[in-house]
Design a protein around this motif. Structure first.
Motif, short mmCIF file in Angstrom:
data_model
loop_
_atom_site.label_atom_id
_atom_site.label_comp_id
_atom_site.label_asym_id
_atom_site.label_seq_id
_atom_site.Cartn_x
_atom_site.Cartn_y
_atom_site.Cartn_z
N UNK A 65 0.84 -1.19 0.00
CA UNK A 65 0.00 0.00 0.00
C UNK A 65 0.88 1.25 0.00
N UNK A 66 0.49 2.23 -0.79
CA UNK A 66 1.20 3.50 -0.81
C UNK A 66 2.62 3.40 -1.33
N UNK A 67 2.86 2.54 -2.31
CA UNK A 67 4.21 2.36 -2.84
C UNK A 67 4.66 3.63 -3.56
N UNK A 68 5.86 4.06 -3.23
CA UNK A 68 6.40 5.31 -3.76
C UNK A 68 7.53 4.98 -4.74
N UNK A 69 7.36 5.38 -6.01
CA UNK A 69 8.36 5.06 -7.04
C UNK A 69 9.74 5.61 -6.72
N UNK A 70 9.80 6.80 -6.16
CA UNK A 70 11.09 7.41 -5.84
C UNK A 70 11.81 6.60 -4.75
N UNK A 71 11.07 6.17 -3.74
CA UNK A 71 11.68 5.36 -2.67
C UNK A 71 12.09 3.98 -3.19
N UNK A 72 11.28 3.42 -4.08
CA UNK A 72 11.62 2.12 -4.68
C UNK A 72 12.92 2.25 -5.47
N UNK A 73 13.02 3.28 -6.30
CA UNK A 73 14.23 3.51 -7.10
C UNK A 73 15.45 3.67 -6.20
N UNK A 74 15.31 4.45 -5.14
CA UNK A 74 16.42 4.66 -4.21
C UNK A 74 16.86 3.38 -3.53
N UNK A 75 15.90 2.54 -3.12
CA UNK A 75 16.24 1.29 -2.46
C UNK A 75 16.99 0.35 -3.40
N UNK A 76 16.55 0.28 -4.66
CA UNK A 76 17.22 -0.57 -5.65
C UNK A 76 18.64 -0.08 -5.89
N UNK A 77 18.79 1.22 -6.08
CA UNK A 77 20.12 1.78 -6.35
C UNK A 77 21.04 1.67 -5.15
N UNK A 78 20.50 1.87 -3.95
CA UNK A 78 21.32 1.74 -2.74
C UNK A 78 21.81 0.30 -2.56
N UNK A 79 21.04 -0.66 -3.08
CA UNK A 79 21.45 -2.07 -2.99
C UNK A 79 22.48 -2.42 -4.07
N UNK A 80 22.72 -1.49 -5.01
CA UNK A 80 23.76 -1.70 -6.01
C UNK A 80 23.25 -2.16 -7.37
N UNK A 81 21.97 -1.96 -7.64
CA UNK A 81 21.38 -2.40 -8.90
C UNK A 81 20.76 -1.21 -9.62
N UNK A 82 20.41 -1.42 -10.88
CA UNK A 82 19.85 -0.33 -11.69
C UNK A 82 18.39 -0.61 -12.02
N UNK A 83 17.54 0.33 -11.64
CA UNK A 83 16.13 0.23 -11.96
C UNK A 83 15.92 0.76 -13.38
N UNK A 84 15.44 -0.10 -14.27
CA UNK A 84 15.23 0.26 -15.67
C UNK A 84 13.82 0.79 -15.89
N UNK A 85 12.83 0.15 -15.25
CA UNK A 85 11.44 0.50 -15.51
C UNK A 85 10.55 0.11 -14.33
N UNK A 86 9.50 0.92 -14.12
CA UNK A 86 8.45 0.59 -13.14
C UNK A 86 7.13 0.61 -13.90
N UNK A 87 6.38 -0.49 -13.76
CA UNK A 87 5.04 -0.56 -14.36
C UNK A 87 4.02 -0.82 -13.30
#
Length: 68
Positions: A46-68
């Motif tokens: 619930x309430x998923x935030x794209x910016x926070x998702x992108x930050x979490x992925x990048x902080x883990x060392x991976x690249x977020x290509x797309x969110x659908x």
């Protein structure tokens, strides 16, 4: 709410665990599923935030290509 992410750089069980842990720590996330073969990550919650998702992925060392 469900989001499908395309994440580059995941190749093993360690990668899967790192992404699951990073996203699982975000507020509102209830479930994370990773498919290494397709590089897709399914996030439910619930309430998923794209910016926070992108930050979490990048902080883990991976690249977020797309969110659908």
């Amino acid at each position: 709410m469900r989001k499908t992410l395309l994440v580059e750089g995941m190749s093993c069980g360690h990668c899967e665990k790192a992404v699951k842990n990073a996203l699982g720590e975000l507020d509102g996330v209830s479930k994370v599923e990773v498919d290494l073969a397709t590089k897709k990550v399914e996030v439910e919650g619930e309430g998923l935030n794209d910016i926070l998702i992108k930050g979490a992925i990048e902080d883990a060392g991976y690249e977020l290509i797309e969110i659908r």
